[in-house]
Design an enzyme around this catalytic site. Structure first.
Site, PDB file in Angstrom:
ATOM      1  N   ARG A  24      49.196  43.021  55.667  1.00  0.00           N
ATOM      2  CA  ARG A  24      49.738  43.823  54.564  1.00  0.00           C
ATOM      3  C   ARG A  24      51.263  43.963  54.692  1.00  0.00           C
ATOM      4  O   ARG A  24      52.024  43.331  53.971  1.00  0.00           O
ATOM      5  CB  ARG A  24      49.043  45.200  54.518  1.00  0.00           C
ATOM      6  CG  ARG A  24      49.204  45.936  53.209  1.00  0.00           C
ATOM      7  CD  ARG A  24      50.517  46.638  53.042  1.00  0.00           C
ATOM      8  NE  ARG A  24      50.760  47.646  54.090  1.00  0.00           N
ATOM      9  CZ  ARG A  24      51.923  48.255  54.251  1.00  0.00           C
ATOM     10  NH1 ARG A  24      52.940  47.984  53.449  1.00  0.00           N
ATOM     11  NH2 ARG A  24      52.097  49.128  55.230  1.00  0.00           N
ATOM     12  N   ASP A  25      51.716  44.733  55.650  1.00  0.00           N
ATOM     13  CA  ASP A  25      53.154  44.974  55.775  1.00  0.00           C
ATOM     14  C   ASP A  25      53.886  43.671  56.078  1.00  0.00           C
ATOM     15  O   ASP A  25      55.028  43.473  55.648  1.00  0.00           O
ATOM     16  CB  ASP A  25      53.416  45.997  56.896  1.00  0.00           C
ATOM     17  CG  ASP A  25      54.666  46.818  56.651  1.00  0.00           C
ATOM     18  OD1 ASP A  25      55.286  46.661  55.581  1.00  0.00           O
ATOM     19  OD2 ASP A  25      55.038  47.609  57.531  1.00  0.00           O
ATOM     20  N   CYS A 249      62.726  40.949  56.969  1.00  0.00           N
ATOM     21  CA  CYS A 249      63.178  40.246  55.776  1.00  0.00           C
ATOM     22  C   CYS A 249      63.188  38.744  56.049  1.00  0.00           C
ATOM     23  O   CYS A 249      63.851  38.289  56.974  1.00  0.00           O
ATOM     24  CB  CYS A 249      64.573  40.704  55.385  1.00  0.00           C
ATOM     25  SG  CYS A 249      65.183  39.824  53.943  1.00  0.00           S
TER      26      CYS A 249
HETATM   27 ZN    ZN Z   1      56.259  49.244  57.463  1.00  0.00          ZN
END
Ligand code: ZN
Length: 317
Positions: A24-25, A249
């Site tokens: 998810r993250d 990122c």
């Molecule tokens: Zn997070």
């Protein structure tokens, strides 16, 4: 024994629980589409490594997070192992309904401790978010789903800088009053430090009583493991990690994400703290995913002990 010592000593006897957040993250920031069957294969592999909790997806608008467009399919396709908590992040009532429909029985709901972050992310103030948050908790509980209630930017915000700890503790109380199942604080920006973590988590431990407490850490400034240890020393036993240190990122070389699952397991193993997690398949997953992305991930142990993991097994097979 006073009130602050009671939950403190109880927590110390509890085993440590790692919640894998890579699917998810980690993946939500990746631009390269990860095919649904590959996502499911990774989730199976990570669980087979001994992880007992995993956040498998996020039920969000695919317009904003295209990588999570197959949330429903992923949640349905997982072959669930008994005793494993398969969770998902939800941001609104529609997300709760989708997650429940897809058969998940544990959801993560959160709001931000930074008003600026909240406005930029959800177009709502903290106060307005609280109303929607309470509705989502009720909706999930009515559906028989366990709720982990989170607070983002609990240790700092890139827009606002420092966040008042009292504001965070007020949000903890707000969450606890709603009858949630777990409380989670997130250092979303990696701005926490061990002293701040120790101070904050000791107070959360005192407030939460018997309720499980989770800490979501990012290694943005290289303090992730130190922060984990500081929280561990206050009695916190549940931590979010992501294999390979995913979650940074993708366009900034070396930008670190969540603390890496394999690095956390490695450190805890060396300290004699049992996790029940086999580090080798986690490293294999991280190495395989690096190949898929054609870029290095920030996790450390896969780099410094390559001889320990000579031939990461290819998968999905
Ligand atoms: Zn997070």
């Amino acid at each position: 024994m006073n009130d602050t010592q009671k939950p403190f000593s109880r927590s110390f006897n509890q085993p440590i629980i790692i919640e894998e957040q890579g699917p998810r993250d980690g993946w939500q920031v990746e631009k390269k589409w990860i095919p649904t069957d590959m996502k499911v294969a990774y989730i199976h592999k990570l669980v087979d490594a001994g992880l007992t909790r995993i956040q498998v997806t996020s039920f969000v608008n695919p317009k904003y997070v295209p990588q999570m467009a197959d949330a429903d399919q992923v949640a349905r396709a997982i072959i669930k192992k008994q005793g494993v908590v398969y969770s998902a992040l939800v941001l609104n009532s529609k997300g709760v309904a989708r997650a429940v429909d897809a058969g998940l029985n544990h959801l993560s709901v959160s709001l931000s401790a930074s008003n600026t972050h909240s406005l930029k992310n959800t177009n709502k103030t903290i106060e307005a978010s609280k109303v929607e948050f309470a509705d989502m908790v009720r909706q999930a509980k009515n559906a028989g789903v366990a709720v982990r209630a989170g607070i983002q930017c609990a240790f700092g915000c890139r827009y606002e800088g420092a966040i008042d700890p009292n504001l965070v503790l007020d949000l903890v109380k707000h969450h606890l009053d709603l009858g949630i199942d777990e409380i989670s604080l997130a250092d979303s920006t990696g701005m926490a430090n061990p002293a701040a973590v120790r101070l904050m988590m000791a107070q959360v431990v005192a407030l939460a009583g018997e309720l499980p407490i989770n800490l979501h850490l990012h290694d943005t400034e290289g303090k992730g493991l130190a922060n984990l240890l500081a929280a561990y020393e206050t009695g916190v036993r549940q931590f979010d990690t992501a294999f390979g240190g995913l979650g940074g990122c993708p366009f900034i070389a070396g930008a670190t994400g969540n603390i890496a699952t394999e690095d956390v397991v490695n450190m805890l193993n060396q300290m004699g703290i049992e996790t029940g997690i086999d580090i080798v398949p986690i490293v294999e997953a991280a190495c395989h995913f690096e190949t898929f992305l054609a870029r290095k991930l920030p996790g450390k142990i896969k780099e410094v002990q390559p001889s320990g993991y000579p031939n990461p097994q290819p998968f999905p097979q």
